[in-house]
Design a protein around this motif. Sequence first.
Motif, PDB file in Angstrom:
ATOM      1  N   VAL A 194      62.058  22.756 -21.220  1.00 13.46           N
ATOM      2  CA  VAL A 194      61.724  23.988 -20.346  1.00 13.46           C
ATOM      3  C   VAL A 194      60.426  24.267 -20.522  1.00 13.46           C
ATOM      4  CG1 VAL A 194      64.008  24.576 -20.852  1.00 13.46           C
ATOM      5  CG2 VAL A 194      62.343  25.266 -22.577  1.00 13.46           C
ATOM      6  N   ASP A 195      60.107  25.445 -19.747  1.00 17.22           N
ATOM      7  CA  ASP A 195      58.658  25.831 -19.698  1.00 17.22           C
ATOM      8  C   ASP A 195      58.382  26.976 -20.528  1.00 17.22           C
ATOM      9  OD1 ASP A 195      59.925  27.851 -18.307  1.00 17.22           O
ATOM     10  OD2 ASP A 195      58.389  28.068 -16.431  1.00 17.22           O
ATOM     11  N   GLY A 196      59.269  27.428 -21.113  1.00 17.79           N
ATOM     12  CA  GLY A 196      59.149  28.651 -22.098  1.00 17.79           C
ATOM     13  C   GLY A 196      59.094  28.444 -23.560  1.00 17.79           C
ATOM     14  N   ILE A 197      58.806  29.273 -24.579  1.00 13.21           N
ATOM     15  CA  ILE A 197      58.989  28.977 -25.897  1.00 13.21           C
ATOM     16  C   ILE A 197      60.528  28.988 -26.177  1.00 13.21           C
ATOM     17  CG2 ILE A 197      58.455  30.035 -28.159  1.00 13.21           C
ATOM     18  CD1 ILE A 197      56.250  31.548 -27.039  1.00 13.21           C
ATOM     19  N   THR A 198      61.389  29.629 -25.564  1.00 12.07           N
ATOM     20  CA  THR A 198      62.926  29.425 -25.824  1.00 12.07           C
ATOM     21  C   THR A 198      63.460  29.367 -24.342  1.00 12.07           C
ATOM     22  OG1 THR A 198      63.364  32.029 -25.623  1.00 12.07           O
ATOM     23  CG2 THR A 198      62.609  31.117 -27.893  1.00 12.07           C
ATOM     24  N   THR A 199      64.492  29.166 -24.481  1.00 12.56           N
ATOM     25  CA  THR A 199      65.420  28.949 -23.130  1.00 12.56           C
ATOM     26  C   THR A 199      65.598  30.420 -22.419  1.00 12.56           C
ATOM     27  OG1 THR A 199      67.664  29.365 -24.087  1.00 12.56           O
ATOM     28  CG2 THR A 199      66.847  27.129 -23.832  1.00 12.56           C
ATOM     29  N   ALA A 200      65.617  31.405 -23.184  1.00 11.02           N
ATOM     30  CA  ALA A 200      65.674  32.943 -22.665  1.00 11.02           C
ATOM     31  C   ALA A 200      64.561  33.273 -22.154  1.00 11.02           C
ATOM     32  CB  ALA A 200      66.037  33.780 -23.726  1.00 11.02           C
ATOM     33  N   ASN A 201      63.307  32.903 -22.316  1.00  9.60           N
ATOM     34  CA  ASN A 201      62.194  33.244 -21.496  1.00  9.60           C
ATOM     35  C   ASN A 201      61.674  32.045 -20.822  1.00  9.60           C
ATOM     36  OD1 ASN A 201      60.663  31.681 -23.122  1.00  9.60           O
ATOM     37  ND2 ASN A 201      60.021  33.253 -24.497  1.00  9.60           N
ATOM     38  N   SER A 202      62.652  31.258 -20.352  1.00 10.47           N
ATOM     39  CA  SER A 202      61.864  30.113 -19.438  1.00 10.47           C
ATOM     40  C   SER A 202      62.404  30.384 -17.861  1.00 10.47           C
ATOM     41  CB  SER A 202      62.621  28.678 -19.660  1.00 10.47           C
ATOM     42  OG  SER A 202      62.137  28.510 -21.171  1.00 10.47           O
ATOM     43  N   THR A 203      61.536  30.018 -17.155  1.00 11.11           N
ATOM     44  CA  THR A 203      61.957  29.973 -15.559  1.00 11.11           C
ATOM     45  C   THR A 203      61.981  28.634 -14.973  1.00 11.11           C
ATOM     46  OG1 THR A 203      59.477  30.249 -15.112  1.00 11.11           O
ATOM     47  CG2 THR A 203      60.681  32.117 -15.297  1.00 11.11           C
ATOM     48  N   SER A 204      61.816  27.562 -15.445  1.00 11.02           N
ATOM     49  CA  SER A 204      62.017  26.603 -15.192  1.00 11.02           C
ATOM     50  C   SER A 204      62.505  25.332 -16.082  1.00 11.02           C
ATOM     51  CB  SER A 204      60.884  25.938 -14.323  1.00 11.02           C
ATOM     52  OG  SER A 204      59.749  25.509 -15.238  1.00 11.02           O
ATOM     53  N   GLY A 205      62.992  24.331 -15.612  1.00  7.89           N
ATOM     54  CA  GLY A 205      63.728  23.211 -16.524  1.00  7.89           C
ATOM     55  C   GLY A 205      64.955  23.225 -16.949  1.00  7.89           C
ATOM     56  N   PHE A 206      65.500  22.776 -18.138  1.00  8.02           N
ATOM     57  CA  PHE A 206      66.828  22.384 -18.330  1.00  8.02           C
ATOM     58  C   PHE A 206      67.128  22.680 -19.634  1.00  8.02           C
ATOM     59  CE2 PHE A 206      66.197  20.422 -14.170  1.00  8.02           C
ATOM     60  CZ  PHE A 206      67.191  20.545 -13.284  1.00  8.02           C
ATOM     61  N   TYR A 207      68.492  23.072 -20.030  1.00 12.71           N
ATOM     62  CA  TYR A 207      68.907  23.142 -21.580  1.00 12.71           C
ATOM     63  C   TYR A 207      70.412  22.779 -21.775  1.00 12.71           C
ATOM     64  CZ  TYR A 207      70.257  27.986 -20.321  1.00 12.71           C
ATOM     65  OH  TYR A 207      70.678  28.789 -19.551  1.00 12.71           O
ATOM     66  N   PHE A 208      70.610  22.882 -22.759  1.00  8.44           N
ATOM     67  CA  PHE A 208      72.162  22.927 -23.053  1.00  8.44           C
ATOM     68  C   PHE A 208      73.011  24.051 -23.790  1.00  8.44           C
ATOM     69  CE2 PHE A 208      70.896  18.186 -22.814  1.00  8.44           C
ATOM     70  CZ  PHE A 208      71.921  17.767 -22.148  1.00  8.44           C
ATOM     71  N   SER A 209      73.919  24.643 -23.148  1.00 15.19           N
ATOM     72  CA  SER A 209      74.601  25.743 -23.772  1.00 15.19           C
ATOM     73  C   SER A 209      74.991  25.268 -25.404  1.00 15.19           C
ATOM     74  CB  SER A 209      75.706  25.905 -23.207  1.00 15.19           C
ATOM     75  OG  SER A 209      76.628  26.928 -23.645  1.00 15.19           O
ATOM     76  N   GLY A 252      66.717  22.111 -30.050  1.00  9.77           N
ATOM     77  CA  GLY A 252      66.348  23.362 -31.109  1.00  9.77           C
ATOM     78  C   GLY A 252      66.297  24.463 -30.175  1.00  9.77           C
ATOM     79  N   GLU A 253      66.137  25.720 -30.945  1.00  9.79           N
ATOM     80  CA  GLU A 253      66.304  26.908 -30.266  1.00  9.79           C
ATOM     81  C   GLU A 253      64.815  27.434 -29.810  1.00  9.79           C
ATOM     82  OE1 GLU A 253      69.913  29.038 -32.305  1.00  9.79           O
ATOM     83  OE2 GLU A 253      68.006  29.572 -32.944  1.00  9.79           O
ATOM     84  N   ASP A 254      63.824  26.693 -29.945  1.00  8.70           N
ATOM     85  CA  ASP A 254      62.425  27.335 -29.664  1.00  8.70           C
ATOM     86  C   ASP A 254      61.331  26.002 -29.805  1.00  8.70           C
ATOM     87  OD1 ASP A 254      60.726  27.411 -32.397  1.00  8.70           O
ATOM     88  OD2 ASP A 254      62.767  27.947 -32.632  1.00  8.70           O
ATOM     89  N   ASP A 255      60.479  25.816 -29.232  1.00  7.12           N
ATOM     90  CA  ASP A 255      59.488  24.855 -28.971  1.00  7.12           C
ATOM     91  C   ASP A 255      58.381  25.203 -30.101  1.00  7.12           C
ATOM     92  OD1 ASP A 255      57.574  26.809 -28.153  1.00  7.12           O
ATOM     93  OD2 ASP A 255      56.485  25.475 -26.978  1.00  7.12           O
ATOM     94  N   GLN A 256      58.539  26.051 -31.224  1.00  8.59           N
ATOM     95  CA  GLN A 256      57.621  26.604 -32.122  1.00  8.59           C
ATOM     96  C   GLN A 256      58.254  25.518 -33.561  1.00  8.59           C
ATOM     97  OE1 GLN A 256      54.744  28.396 -31.667  1.00  8.59           O
ATOM     98  NE2 GLN A 256      55.612  27.700 -29.490  1.00  8.59           N
ATOM     99  N   GLY A 257      59.267  24.846 -33.272  1.00  4.10           N
ATOM    100  CA  GLY A 257      59.788  24.212 -34.452  1.00  4.10           C
ATOM    101  C   GLY A 257      60.479  24.973 -35.548  1.00  4.10           C
ATOM    102  N   SER A 258      60.687  26.262 -35.191  1.00  2.00           N
ATOM    103  CA  SER A 258      61.478  27.215 -36.184  1.00  2.00           C
ATOM    104  C   SER A 258      62.654  26.700 -36.423  1.00  2.00           C
ATOM    105  CB  SER A 258      61.491  28.515 -35.795  1.00  2.00           C
ATOM    106  OG  SER A 258      60.071  29.032 -35.446  1.00  2.00           O
ATOM    107  N   ASN A 278      70.546  30.888 -34.664  1.00  2.76           N
ATOM    108  CA  ASN A 278      70.553  32.079 -34.004  1.00  2.76           C
ATOM    109  C   ASN A 278      71.533  32.108 -32.757  1.00  2.76           C
ATOM    110  OD1 ASN A 278      68.779  33.685 -35.897  1.00  2.76           O
ATOM    111  ND2 ASN A 278      67.139  32.702 -34.601  1.00  2.76           N
ATOM    112  N   ASP A 279      72.520  30.972 -32.721  1.00  2.00           N
ATOM    113  CA  ASP A 279      73.341  30.897 -31.638  1.00  2.00           C
ATOM    114  C   ASP A 279      72.581  31.072 -30.463  1.00  2.00           C
ATOM    115  OD1 ASP A 279      75.482  30.494 -33.235  1.00  2.00           O
ATOM    116  OD2 ASP A 279      76.036  32.443 -33.648  1.00  2.00           O
ATOM    117  N   GLN A 280      71.551  30.428 -30.247  1.00  2.00           N
ATOM    118  CA  GLN A 280      70.732  30.419 -29.045  1.00  2.00           C
ATOM    119  C   GLN A 280      71.012  29.242 -28.353  1.00  2.00           C
ATOM    120  OE1 GLN A 280      66.675  31.547 -29.166  1.00  2.00           O
ATOM    121  NE2 GLN A 280      67.177  33.580 -30.443  1.00  2.00           N
ATOM    122  N   ASP A 281      70.725  28.987 -26.933  1.00  3.68           N
ATOM    123  CA  ASP A 281      71.103  27.681 -26.198  1.00  3.68           C
ATOM    124  C   ASP A 281      69.868  26.814 -26.665  1.00  3.68           C
ATOM    125  OD1 ASP A 281      73.141  28.617 -24.652  1.00  3.68           O
ATOM    126  OD2 ASP A 281      72.052  29.579 -23.567  1.00  3.68           O
TER     127      ASP A 281
END
Length: 282
Positions: A75-90, A119-125, A207-210
């Motif tokens: 995805v193009d954001g730090i998390t799926t929630a703030n991304s505007t392009s790409g793909f992820y899994f629920s 993961g839930e974020d691209d920061q590796g948390s 945190n139960d994020q995608d």
Amino acid sequence: MIRQKFVKPQAFAALLCLTGIAPATATTISDFNNWNQFQHPAHVGMTGVVDSASQITLTASGPVPAGTDIGYHSVDGITTANSTSGFYFSATQDFSIAVDFSVASASSIGLAAIGFGVGEDDQGSNVAGAVLGILNGTVRGFSAGARTNGVTNIALPPIFTPSLSSGRLFVSYESITGDIIAGLSGVVGSAAPTATVTLSGQQNSWNDQDLLVSLFLRSDGIIFPPFNVPPLQAGTLTTVLSDFEVLAGTPVSAVPLPAAAWLFGAALIGFAILTRRSDYAG
């Protein structure tokens, strides 16, 4: 008799262009052109290139400090929630993914690793997946690695893999248990792993994020008496990751429908009604 005239497809496309809303283009998560590079932190010795839709090359030239990595995520954001392009899994569905790897050039001295995970974020948390340890240019071992709130956990002991220079990495996720299973096969393009390591309930501590997907090359060291293995000190390590595949599950597009598009849709319906012509014959 009623004859109706609606907006032609060509006119519809023209309206989209005039309003700045381009028609959607079909893409998939397996196309690396849709992925985005990350660096943690940026370092002159670490480079990454998307060679084609199916291949990424990652290179490290020493010295590179421990804890430095470069890679790509889906995805193009730090998390799926703030991304505007790409793909992820629920996080509510099971899925399984795989990618081929090879160590194309290995004159390096020191420790590095190839990672492939979710993961839930691209920061590796909050991330987890398959890890290949490379010491002095040779793949030495495979295991599963994870981080929760930035704290690292590596499943020990690792599975030793002498003389392995290519193969396939796997990651599977089970939504009910929260398990994340890392897998390895020494055969490129293999349909299933020959070795697996399970991180039981790993996602339950997040945190139960995608979940976004990522792959990376990392310079790292081990200080664990009596072992003291330094990070990349010299030479060059080049790895190729290719032919990403979704074995089970369905990726979700990270592209939301803009709020303006809803307004445009309503306007378009009104326009279609106004341009409709009805003729009645008795």
